[in-house]
Design a protein around this motif. Structure first.
Motif, short mmCIF file in Angstrom:
data_model
loop_
_atom_site.label_atom_id
_atom_site.label_comp_id
_atom_site.label_asym_id
_atom_site.label_seq_id
_atom_site.Cartn_x
_atom_site.Cartn_y
_atom_site.Cartn_z
N HIS A 175 0.82 -1.20 0.00
CA HIS A 175 0.00 0.00 0.00
C HIS A 175 0.87 1.26 0.00
N PHE A 176 2.00 1.22 0.69
CA PHE A 176 2.89 2.37 0.70
C PHE A 176 3.47 2.61 -0.70
N PHE A 177 3.80 1.53 -1.38
CA PHE A 177 4.28 1.66 -2.76
C PHE A 177 3.21 2.31 -3.63
N MET A 178 1.96 1.87 -3.48
CA MET A 178 0.88 2.46 -4.26
C MET A 178 0.61 3.91 -3.85
N LEU A 179 0.83 4.23 -2.60
CA LEU A 179 0.71 5.61 -2.15
C LEU A 179 1.69 6.50 -2.91
N CYS A 180 2.90 6.00 -3.10
CA CYS A 180 3.90 6.75 -3.86
C CYS A 180 3.50 6.85 -5.33
N VAL A 181 2.96 5.75 -5.89
CA VAL A 181 2.52 5.78 -7.29
C VAL A 181 1.40 6.79 -7.48
N TYR A 182 0.40 6.77 -6.58
CA TYR A 182 -0.71 7.71 -6.68
C TYR A 182 -0.21 9.16 -6.57
N THR A 183 0.79 9.38 -5.74
CA THR A 183 1.35 10.72 -5.58
C THR A 183 1.94 11.21 -6.90
N VAL A 184 2.72 10.36 -7.55
CA VAL A 184 3.34 10.74 -8.82
C VAL A 184 2.28 10.95 -9.90
N LEU A 185 1.30 10.05 -9.96
CA LEU A 185 0.26 10.17 -10.99
C LEU A 185 -0.56 11.44 -10.82
N PHE A 186 -0.93 11.77 -9.59
CA PHE A 186 -1.73 12.98 -9.42
C PHE A 186 -0.93 14.24 -9.75
N LYS A 187 0.30 14.30 -9.28
CA LYS A 187 1.11 15.48 -9.57
C LYS A 187 1.36 15.64 -11.07
N THR A 188 1.42 14.52 -11.79
CA THR A 188 1.71 14.56 -13.23
C THR A 188 0.46 14.87 -14.05
N LEU A 189 -0.70 14.31 -13.64
CA LEU A 189 -1.88 14.34 -14.50
C LEU A 189 -3.05 15.14 -13.94
N LYS A 190 -2.86 15.88 -12.87
CA LYS A 190 -3.99 16.61 -12.28
C LYS A 190 -4.56 17.66 -13.23
#
Length: 603
Positions: free
Chosen positions: A555-570
């Motif tokens: 889940h922590f790994f996915m937390l990092c993935v979601y962070t990158v995706l949101f910052k990139t595609l918001k």
């Protein structure tokens, strides 16, 4: 439908972030029990004063039955309980522990191939009004036709809810309340806020912060103001209207009411806001035992020293892990000044555990409360010197499979019914205020684009790693049946955790205290602990178990993935190049990255 009973138990999510690398030793250690309390004399003039020599349970019965009814006809969570109510809650808790509750899940929602005979009366029907009125007002203000159905009177409790001003402003931004409404509902505004633990050799640690759960607000005023705005905008409220079932057709949802001759209420969309005991949620979770439990007992009483009643405790523990029947418990406290008087204070005792039969009854927890509270609050005269005005208790089940995705078209759950709150929380008012912007936009888009299938509505309650990552925290703050940790393991771990976070400042500390987990602050906190106690990691892993740790790591790994995706595609949210239905789906994905990474929170 238990609405938000008490202030939420949030902090723990944070603790455990770091509990994966904290200071503790898990060698067998002598077990601790509560000392035998000393007898006290009961003045005849005070009906709620009892002696500790009474038989088990008699003290709790005398105090609860001696509390004068506060004319809170709404009942439920947040109202003062009687001893008979406590017994009913204990029977429900026993049904959960033994698995009977999971086996007896109702069939409340049915699908039918027949069309509704008429066009649905409403765009949205919301079942459960205590929190549902806030969601209903937000949607009604956007031009939808909304009906709220509440089994009792739609009336706020006298028990204050604790929340931060920042969270209250979320409701203002969505048009649910005005700033004037918020100010009218505030009974008390206090600072500072304490986080504290007592370690081995009575070594204390205290961290002071501010503006976290620092408001005591009147639910009665909040609900009345929100309801007035809802009705003024054309909304419909059906009070004292129990629901007996739901029928889902391809062209709408029919809410079936109890009583002869009662006509169904129909809507394009049904939103379940009936709390963690919602019959709809229970049907969806049929056969599932809760993965975690938070047990809470507490009172509001008068007689505390005014000079010691100017601050709140957000999280406090001054006792080691204790024996309790066939299992062990670790107690935590939360306390707030009350608006009713300078000597009035609300105190809650709570614990985290699983739903195994060995766990203590709610009555046993209340007995510990009477024993431990005077020392915690420095009440020299003991329980005898306090006048109890309200008492509350409940248990809050939580599930790893949360948020709960719908199994039916035209149906979606919010609040505690969806499990969107942290497993370290009890009560969903703060969680709703955090998510109301996202939910209002999502339901509006779903209605405008007719995206009402279970797959499309399921995007609203999709996987959120910021929520799932907290499960190891809950595990680390509880004591498994049969475990025998060092008595001060948990407190010493928390001391190290908060020492690390306090060094990193508000950007790391405040998101944790505000019930939000973010990848950056979480990583920094873990790194700070690892730097000091790296070689103690195996002892903590032994306590939480390999499955919990590796699940947390995923889940922590996915937390990092979601962070990158949101910052990139918001910036792609609301992209006009997509069809309305595709834009609905894409916007929900961007929102899931935002909230699933905790990046909806800003200082």
């Amino acid at each position: 439908m238990p609405p938000p009973l008490l202030p939420r138990r949030r902090l723990l999510m944070q603790l455990l972030v770091i509990a994966s690398i904290t200071h503790a030793f898990f060698l067998p250690f002598p077990r601790r029990t509560l000392p035998t309390p000393q007898a006290t004399t009961t003045p005849a003039s005070t009906p709620t004063i009892i002696t500790s020599e009474e038989a088990f349970g008699a003290r709790t019965k005398r105090i609860l039955d001696g509390i004068v009814a506060d004319a809170d006809a709404s009942g439920g969570a947040g109202s003062s309980i009687s001893f008979s109510t406590l017994q009913a809650i204990d029977r429900a808790w026993d049904a959960v522990k033994t698995g009977r509750a999971a086996r007896e899940a109702p069939t409340f929602v049915r699908e039918t191939d027949n069309l509704l005979p008429n066009t649905p009366q409403f765009d949205v029907v919301i079942a459960g009004g205590t929190l549902g009125i806030f969601m209903a007002t937000a949607l009604q203000k956007r031009g939808f036709k909304v009906c709220v159905v509440e089994r009792g009177p739609l009336k706020g409790r006298t028990q204050e809810w604790n929340i931060s001003r920042k969270e209250m402003m979320e409701l203002v931004e969505e048009g649910v309340l005005s700033e004037e409404d918020v100010e009218a509902a505030i009974g008390i505004d206090f600072n500072p806020i304490r986080v504290g633990f007592v370690g081995e050799n009575d070594e204390p640690y205290t961290l002071w912060t501010k503006d976290v759960l620092h408001l005591g607000v009147y639910p009665s005023v909040l609900l009345a103001r929100a309801q007035a705005r809802f009705l003024a905008a054309g909304g419909v409220v059906r009070e004292n209207t129990p629901i007996k079932g739901v029928k889902i057709a391809s062209n709408g949802a029919a809410i079936e009411l109890e009583g002869e001759g009662m006509e169904d209420i129909t809507g394009r969309l049904l939103i379940d806001c009936m709390g963690n005991q919602s019959p709809i949620s229970r049907q969806s979770r049929a056969g599932q035992q809760p993965d975690g439990i938070c047990i809470v007992v507490g009172t509001m009483a008068s007689g505390f020293a005014p000079e010691n009643n100017t601050y709140a405790d957000l999280l406090y523990s001054n006792t080691p892990t204790l024996d309790k029947g066939k299992s062990q418990v670790h107690w935590f406290w939360e306390a707030f000044p009350a608006s009713s008087g300078k000597e009035d204070r609300t105190t809650y005792l709570f614990m985290y555990c699983d739903a195994k039969p060995e766990r203590p009854s709610i009555l046993e927890c209340f007995e510990d409360y009477w024993d431990l509270m005077p020392a915690y609050q420095h009440v020299d005269g003991g329980i005898d010197s306090l006048t109890f005005k309200r008492a509350v208790c409940n248990f809050f089940p939580t599930y790893k499979s949360s948020p709960l995705r719908t199994e039916f078209d035209r149906l979606c759950a919010i609040g505690d019914a969806s499990g969107i709150q942290s497993p370290l929380s009890f009560g969903g008012f703060g969680s709703l205020s955090r998510h109301i912007r996202r939910l209002t936009l999502a339901f509006s888009d779903a209605l405008l684009t007719d995206s009402l299938s279970k797959e499309e509505l399921g995007l609203i309650n999709a996987y959120q790693p910021s929520l799932s990552v907290t499960w190891m925290f809950q595990r680390a703050m509880s004591v498994p049946v049969g475990a025998n940790p060092r008595p001060y393991f948990i407190n010493r771990s928390l001391i190290n955790n908060f020492k690390s976070m306090s060094k990193l400042g508000d950007p790391v500390l405040k998101p944790f205290l505000q019930d939000v987990v973010q990848a950056g602050p979480l990583f920094q906190a873990m790194a700070g602990i690892a730097k000091e106690d790296f070689f103690n990691t195996p002892t903590v892993l032994f306590h939480v178990g390999g499955d919990a740790f590796f699940g947390w790591f995923r889940h922590f790994f996915m937390l990092c993935v979601y962070t990158v995706l949101f910052k990139t595609l918001k910036g792609t949210k609301g992209w006009e190049g997509l069809s309305p239905k595709m834009r609905y789906r894409w916007d929900r994905q961007v929102e899931n990255w935002e909230f699933g990474s905790g990046l909806d929170y800003t200082l």
